[in-house]
Each structure stands twice: as structure tokens, then as C-alpha cells.
Design a protein around this motif. Sequence first.
Motif, PDB file in Angstrom:
ATOM      1  N   ALA A  44     -52.631 106.313  56.238  1.00 19.92           N
ATOM      2  CA  ALA A  44     -52.597 106.484  54.779  1.00 19.92           C
ATOM      3  C   ALA A  44     -51.259 106.011  54.224  1.00 19.92           C
ATOM      4  O   ALA A  44     -51.220 105.295  53.214  1.00 19.92           O
ATOM      5  CB  ALA A  44     -52.842 107.944  54.408  1.00 19.92           C
ATOM      6  N   LEU A  45     -50.184 106.400  54.888  1.00 17.11           N
ATOM      7  CA  LEU A  45     -48.856 105.977  54.436  1.00 17.11           C
ATOM      8  C   LEU A  45     -48.755 104.455  54.436  1.00 17.11           C
ATOM      9  O   LEU A  45     -48.291 103.852  53.458  1.00 17.11           O
ATOM     10  CB  LEU A  45     -47.780 106.596  55.338  1.00 17.11           C
ATOM     11  CG  LEU A  45     -46.333 106.330  54.958  1.00 17.11           C
ATOM     12  CD1 LEU A  45     -46.019 106.870  53.568  1.00 17.11           C
ATOM     13  CD2 LEU A  45     -45.408 106.960  55.992  1.00 17.11           C
ATOM     14  N   GLY A  46     -49.220 103.833  55.502  1.00 14.45           N
ATOM     15  CA  GLY A  46     -49.206 102.371  55.559  1.00 14.45           C
ATOM     16  C   GLY A  46     -50.052 101.750  54.466  1.00 14.45           C
ATOM     17  O   GLY A  46     -49.665 100.735  53.865  1.00 14.45           O
ATOM     18  N   SER A  47     -51.186 102.356  54.173  1.00 18.07           N
ATOM     19  CA  SER A  47     -52.056 101.834  53.112  1.00 18.07           C
ATOM     20  C   SER A  47     -51.399 101.952  51.745  1.00 18.07           C
ATOM     21  O   SER A  47     -51.516 101.043  50.917  1.00 18.07           O
ATOM     22  CB  SER A  47     -53.392 102.579  53.102  1.00 18.07           C
ATOM     23  OG  SER A  47     -54.099 102.324  54.287  1.00 18.07           O
ATOM     24  N   PHE A  48     -50.705 103.059  51.497  1.00 17.80           N
ATOM     25  CA  PHE A  48     -50.038 103.216  50.204  1.00 17.80           C
ATOM     26  C   PHE A  48     -48.850 102.260  50.080  1.00 17.80           C
ATOM     27  O   PHE A  48     -48.580 101.737  48.997  1.00 17.80           O
ATOM     28  CB  PHE A  48     -49.616 104.662  49.978  1.00 17.80           C
ATOM     29  CG  PHE A  48     -50.784 105.601  49.854  1.00 17.80           C
ATOM     30  CD1 PHE A  48     -51.917 105.250  49.138  1.00 17.80           C
ATOM     31  CD2 PHE A  48     -50.766 106.840  50.469  1.00 17.80           C
ATOM     32  CE1 PHE A  48     -53.009 106.099  49.034  1.00 17.80           C
ATOM     33  CE2 PHE A  48     -51.851 107.704  50.370  1.00 17.80           C
ATOM     34  CZ  PHE A  48     -52.972 107.332  49.657  1.00 17.80           C
ATOM     35  N   ILE A  49     -48.151 102.020  51.176  1.00 20.15           N
ATOM     36  CA  ILE A  49     -47.089 101.006  51.158  1.00 20.15           C
ATOM     37  C   ILE A  49     -47.710  99.645  50.876  1.00 20.15           C
ATOM     38  O   ILE A  49     -47.203  98.868  50.055  1.00 20.15           O
ATOM     39  CB  ILE A  49     -46.305 101.012  52.490  1.00 20.15           C
ATOM     40  CG1 ILE A  49     -45.510 102.311  52.622  1.00 20.15           C
ATOM     41  CG2 ILE A  49     -45.380  99.796  52.581  1.00 20.15           C
ATOM     42  CD1 ILE A  49     -44.923 102.544  54.010  1.00 20.15           C
ATOM     43  N   GLY A  50     -48.835  99.370  51.550  1.00 23.39           N
ATOM     44  CA  GLY A  50     -49.544  98.116  51.306  1.00 23.39           C
ATOM     45  C   GLY A  50     -50.023  97.988  49.869  1.00 23.39           C
ATOM     46  O   GLY A  50     -49.994  96.904  49.289  1.00 23.39           O
ATOM     47  N   THR A  51     -50.456  99.102  49.283  1.00 26.65           N
ATOM     48  CA  THR A  51     -50.895  99.095  47.883  1.00 26.65           C
ATOM     49  C   THR A  51     -49.748  98.702  46.971  1.00 26.65           C
ATOM     50  O   THR A  51     -49.906  97.861  46.078  1.00 26.65           O
ATOM     51  CB  THR A  51     -51.426 100.486  47.478  1.00 26.65           C
ATOM     52  OG1 THR A  51     -52.509 100.833  48.314  1.00 26.65           O
ATOM     53  CG2 THR A  51     -51.868 100.504  46.025  1.00 26.65           C
ATOM     54  N   SER A  52     -48.603  99.290  47.209  1.00 24.25           N
ATOM     55  CA  SER A  52     -47.435  98.992  46.385  1.00 24.25           C
ATOM     56  C   SER A  52     -47.040  97.516  46.512  1.00 24.25           C
ATOM     57  O   SER A  52     -46.774  96.845  45.517  1.00 24.25           O
ATOM     58  CB  SER A  52     -46.278  99.907  46.806  1.00 24.25           C
ATOM     59  OG  SER A  52     -45.221  99.802  45.907  1.00 24.25           O
ATOM     60  N   LEU A  53     -47.021  97.026  47.731  1.00 22.37           N
ATOM     61  CA  LEU A  53     -46.691  95.614  47.947  1.00 22.37           C
ATOM     62  C   LEU A  53     -47.761  94.703  47.353  1.00 22.37           C
ATOM     63  O   LEU A  53     -47.444  93.654  46.771  1.00 22.37           O
ATOM     64  CB  LEU A  53     -46.510  95.330  49.432  1.00 22.37           C
ATOM     65  CG  LEU A  53     -45.281  95.944  50.081  1.00 22.37           C
ATOM     66  CD1 LEU A  53     -45.309  95.720  51.591  1.00 22.37           C
ATOM     67  CD2 LEU A  53     -44.015  95.358  49.482  1.00 22.37           C
ATOM     68  N   ALA A  54     -49.021  95.081  47.491  1.00 21.45           N
ATOM     69  CA  ALA A  54     -50.112  94.267  46.946  1.00 21.45           C
ATOM     70  C   ALA A  54     -50.032  94.190  45.423  1.00 21.45           C
ATOM     71  O   ALA A  54     -50.337  93.146  44.835  1.00 21.45           O
ATOM     72  CB  ALA A  54     -51.460  94.836  47.382  1.00 21.45           C
ATOM     73  N   LEU A  91     -58.273  92.725  43.438  1.00 17.62           N
ATOM     74  CA  LEU A  91     -58.968  93.747  44.207  1.00 17.62           C
ATOM     75  C   LEU A  91     -58.129  94.288  45.367  1.00 17.62           C
ATOM     76  O   LEU A  91     -58.366  95.408  45.820  1.00 17.62           O
ATOM     77  CB  LEU A  91     -60.288  93.204  44.755  1.00 17.62           C
ATOM     78  CG  LEU A  91     -61.409  93.071  43.739  1.00 17.62           C
ATOM     79  CD1 LEU A  91     -62.659  92.500  44.397  1.00 17.62           C
ATOM     80  CD2 LEU A  91     -61.721  94.400  43.093  1.00 17.62           C
ATOM     81  N   LEU A  92     -57.171  93.523  45.859  1.00 16.21           N
ATOM     82  CA  LEU A  92     -56.401  93.940  47.030  1.00 16.21           C
ATOM     83  C   LEU A  92     -55.685  95.275  46.823  1.00 16.21           C
ATOM     84  O   LEU A  92     -55.815  96.170  47.657  1.00 16.21           O
ATOM     85  CB  LEU A  92     -55.421  92.846  47.463  1.00 16.21           C
ATOM     86  CG  LEU A  92     -54.624  93.148  48.717  1.00 16.21           C
ATOM     87  CD1 LEU A  92     -55.538  93.353  49.920  1.00 16.21           C
ATOM     88  CD2 LEU A  92     -53.620  92.035  48.992  1.00 16.21           C
ATOM     89  N   PRO A  93     -54.935  95.462  45.718  1.00 17.69           N
ATOM     90  CA  PRO A  93     -54.284  96.768  45.545  1.00 17.69           C
ATOM     91  C   PRO A  93     -55.283  97.921  45.454  1.00 17.69           C
ATOM     92  O   PRO A  93     -55.042  99.004  45.999  1.00 17.69           O
ATOM     93  CB  PRO A  93     -53.505  96.619  44.230  1.00 17.69           C
ATOM     94  CG  PRO A  93     -53.394  95.165  43.990  1.00 17.69           C
ATOM     95  CD  PRO A  93     -54.567  94.527  44.659  1.00 17.69           C
ATOM     96  N   THR A  94     -56.410  97.681  44.803  1.00 19.50           N
ATOM     97  CA  THR A  94     -57.420  98.731  44.669  1.00 19.50           C
ATOM     98  C   THR A  94     -58.012  99.087  46.022  1.00 19.50           C
ATOM     99  O   THR A  94     -58.149 100.276  46.358  1.00 19.50           O
ATOM    100  CB  THR A  94     -58.536  98.269  43.702  1.00 19.50           C
ATOM    101  OG1 THR A  94     -57.944  97.935  42.451  1.00 19.50           O
ATOM    102  CG2 THR A  94     -59.581  99.347  43.511  1.00 19.50           C
ATOM    103  N   VAL A  95     -58.338  98.081  46.802  1.00 19.63           N
ATOM    104  CA  VAL A  95     -58.910  98.325  48.127  1.00 19.63           C
ATOM    105  C   VAL A  95     -57.901  99.050  49.014  1.00 19.63           C
ATOM    106  O   VAL A  95     -58.253 100.007  49.721  1.00 19.63           O
ATOM    107  CB  VAL A  95     -59.377  96.998  48.776  1.00 19.63           C
ATOM    108  CG1 VAL A  95     -59.734  97.186  50.237  1.00 19.63           C
ATOM    109  CG2 VAL A  95     -60.569  96.431  48.006  1.00 19.63           C
ATOM    110  N   MET A  96     -56.649  98.629  48.960  1.00 28.80           N
ATOM    111  CA  MET A  96     -55.611  99.288  49.775  1.00 28.80           C
ATOM    112  C   MET A  96     -55.445 100.748  49.342  1.00 28.80           C
ATOM    113  O   MET A  96     -55.302 101.634  50.188  1.00 28.80           O
ATOM    114  CB  MET A  96     -54.275  98.553  49.649  1.00 28.80           C
ATOM    115  CG  MET A  96     -54.253  97.152  50.234  1.00 28.80           C
ATOM    116  SD  MET A  96     -54.420  97.103  52.018  1.00 28.80           S
ATOM    117  CE  MET A  96     -52.903  97.833  52.528  1.00 28.80           C
ATOM    118  N   GLY A  97     -55.460 101.005  48.047  1.00 30.12           N
ATOM    119  CA  GLY A  97     -55.339 102.379  47.552  1.00 30.12           C
ATOM    120  C   GLY A  97     -56.521 103.245  47.965  1.00 30.12           C
ATOM    121  O   GLY A  97     -56.340 104.395  48.379  1.00 30.12           O
TER     122      GLY A  97
END
Length: 147
Positions: free
Chosen positions: A84-94, A107-113
Motif C-alpha cells: 500500500a505504501l508503495g502504491s501511494f508513493i506511486g500515486t504521488s509520482l504518477a 488513469l495511472l494515478p487513479t489505478v495506483m491509488g
Amino acid sequence: MTPAIDSHYAVLTAMLAPALLMAATGSLLLSANNRLARVVDRLRILLTLWNAGERGHAALENQILRHRRRSNFLLRACLFLYCALGSFIGTSLALAVDALSGQRIPLLPTVMGLLGMAFLLGAAFYLGREVLAAVRSFEAEIRDEMA
């Protein structure tokens, strides 16, 4: 302010929501890791008793089994929380990459979130199972002591 500065502030503002989720996930990770350390410490004590000649004692073997189950639940919860932490970091970067690319990957930030939230749900499931196992283990220890 110029439009370029406004867009930078908008990107930074959008990146705050995942940062808050990262902080909350970090708090859950700290709690889960502390619980895991306590279970491992208790398991070490039980194994010391087992190695000291208490082998064959059914209550002790049951306690070891219950604590191993709890540690597995906590390990799974921690793995889900790290994902989850990695996904939220990925969301922020996306969000930043999407903004810099002119919203070409919306769609990338939404999917990562959403992925991060799914991992949090999985972690909550295993944390709940561990708490239930802890209470049941405690009740069994009380029964064993009173018998």
C-alpha cells in the motif's frame, strides 16, 4: 501568479492526498511491526521452555502453534501495508508525471491509488484476524492456567 506556477501548485496540492495516505499507512506499519515483535518475543520464550524439557506438553505446543499463526497474520498484514505504501508513493509520482506529460496518462494515478486502497483493505483483514487470534489465544491460556 503565472499559469505555469499555478499548475505547479495544483500538482503539489494533488500530491498531498497520497502523502496523507502514506503517513497513515506508516502509522499502521509501525503498529503492526510492534505487534509482530511482541509475538516473536513471546514465541522465543515458549520455544525456550519447549527446548528446556517441556516437549510433549500439549498446552505449550498449542501456544506455540497459536503464536505462529498470529505471526503469519501479522507478516501478511505488513506485506500488504508495504505494498500500500508503495502504491501511494506511486500515486504521488504518477500525479506528477501525468501533469508533466500534459495529462496523457490520467488513469495511472487513479489505478495506483485504488491499488493502494485495496492493499490497505487486505492489511485490515489480516490485522483483524490477528487481533481475533490474540484474544482467542489469551482465552486459551487462561483456560489452561485455571485447569
